[in-house]
Design an enzyme around this catalytic site. Structure first.
Site: not given
Ligand code: AMP
Length: 394
Positions: A37, A374
């Site tokens: 990330r 998500g």
């Protein structure tokens, strides 16, 4: 059409720029076990710094429940950023307090700093306007590059855009372009593979994808809700009894739309949710009474792999079985292998399937692995993500 302004559409030189990143990295103590990330955020950070911006990075990390907790400090991220960028990246000891303000005010053109975990304030997740305004007051421009939290309307992911010119970074731009192009103008055949635990989590995605794809492949525990709805015997497999009608209506909708809807013909099953009980292979329609299906079987794996081999675009979200157990990772592995050896555009929607592909060693053979589980699900559902909706249009 993605029509949001990006970092290239605004003058950043000499300006203080608040950048929302997704630095929610896995930690073992203070060691970052996977820096993906952080690495994904580098193109935007480097662009801003080399174009003379004063860069103030922010992110959440874990769930500190709205108060300071050293366990969730972003200090390990600052250290990793320093290593990756080859220069010392300072971190403020607070988020909107005196230290953050002083450090932000002292930045020179091209400097980069980090403020502490935005979730040290309970106002962050409440999208509190006063907190968003205080965050905004650190800077003159807001850049959102945190795709992983773009489906959340929090102060640092959306609220802050009420007070500053707001544009996206390269990561959000890349995520939306690749997934948006696949949804709007896919190369066909277009195949969606959906797995995981619950039908209820994926209803919106199935509904939206039924309008767009040629084939939907179902695996994971949710296959058994469909099987039971269609009259199959599923033993003690996971099943959402209150979703049986809905499952049937999705199968019917697929039929009406001419979309192929594949359920696993066979399953690997056992008597307990465990890797230690003996495994049988059986038809998914006739699982013995005290057995539960924990993976798709070899016939289903072959059928699904063939569908992937013929496809030009594939979107995958959710494992085909309990891939955490070695006995039940075969279905997920078969899909990963088929994708890796195909030259189709392959997109993995974050979460468990992304982790599985990485663990199995096929990540570099996939066109795009989303950084947001998500967020990518909501995008595939056709929903507008608050962290993107709040950005300025071109
Ligand atoms: P999700 O978060 O919805 O993508 O679901 C992922 C989880 O579903 C993983 O932890 C899997 O272990 C679980 N899962 C997949 N297939 C099955 C199955 N047949 N029975 C029980 N759990 C499953």
């Amino acid at each position: 059409m993605f029509n949001k302004k990006s970092v290239e559409d605004i003058k950043v030189s000499g300006k203080k720029v608040l950048v929302r990143c997704d630095f929610n990295v896995p930690l073992d103590g203070e060691t970052i076990t996977d820096p993906k990330r952080i690495v994904e955020a580098l193109p935007t950070i480097k662009y801003l710094s080399s174009n003379g911006a004063k860069v103030i990075l922010c992110s959440h990390l874990g769930r500190p429940k709205g108060e300071f907790n050293a366990k969730y400090s972003l200090k390990p991220v600052a250290a990793k950023l320093s290593e990756l960028l080859g220069k010392e990246i300072a971190i403020a000891s607070d988020v909107i307090g005196e230290d953050a303000q002083a450090k932000a005010a002292a930045l020179k053109d091209g400097d980069i700093m980090l403020i502490e975990n935005v979730r040290f304030h309970k106002e962050e997740e409440k999208n509190d306007p006063a907190f968003a305004k205080a965050l905004a007051s650190l800077a003159e421009i807001y850049v959102n590059d945190a795709f992983g939290t773009a489906h959340r309307a929090h102060a640092s992911t959306a609220g802050v855009a009420d007070y500053l010119p707001a544009v996206c970074g390269y990561l959000i731009q890349k995520e939306i372009k690749i997934m948006g192009d696949a949804l709007e103008a896919p190369q066909r055949p277009f195949v969606a593979i959906l797995g995981g635990a619950k039908v209820s989590d994926k209803i919106g995605v199935i509904n939206n994808l039924l309008e767009k794809v040629d084939t939907i492949i179902i695996g994971g525990a949710m296959a058994y809700t469909f099987k039971k709805a269609m009259g199959g015997k599923i033993g003690i497999s996971l099943c959402e009894e209150d979703k049986l009608d809905l499952a049937l209506s999705l199968v019917k909708k697929a039929e009406e739309k001419g979309v192929k809807f594949l359920l696993p013909v066979d399953s690997k099953a056992t008597t307990a949710f465990s890797n230690d009980t003996p495994v049988i292979v059986c038809d998914s329609d006739s699982i013995p009474d005290n057995y539960m299906g924990l993976d798709i079987g070899p016939k289903a794996a072959e059928e699904y792999s063939n569908a992937v081999k013929d496809a030009k675009t594939v979107i995958w979200n959710g494992p085909m079985g309990v891939c955490e157990f070695s006995n039940y990772e075969g279905g997920t592995r078969a899909i990963a292998e088929a994708l890796a050896s195909s030259d189709c555009t392959s997109i993995i929607g974050g979460g468990d399937s992304a982790a599985a592909v990485e663990k199995l060693g096929y990540a570099d053979k996939i066109t795009h692995i989303s950084t947001g589980g998500g967020a990518s699900l909501e995008f595939l559902e056709g929903l507008e993500l608050p962290g993107i909706a709040c950005l300025n249009n071109k």
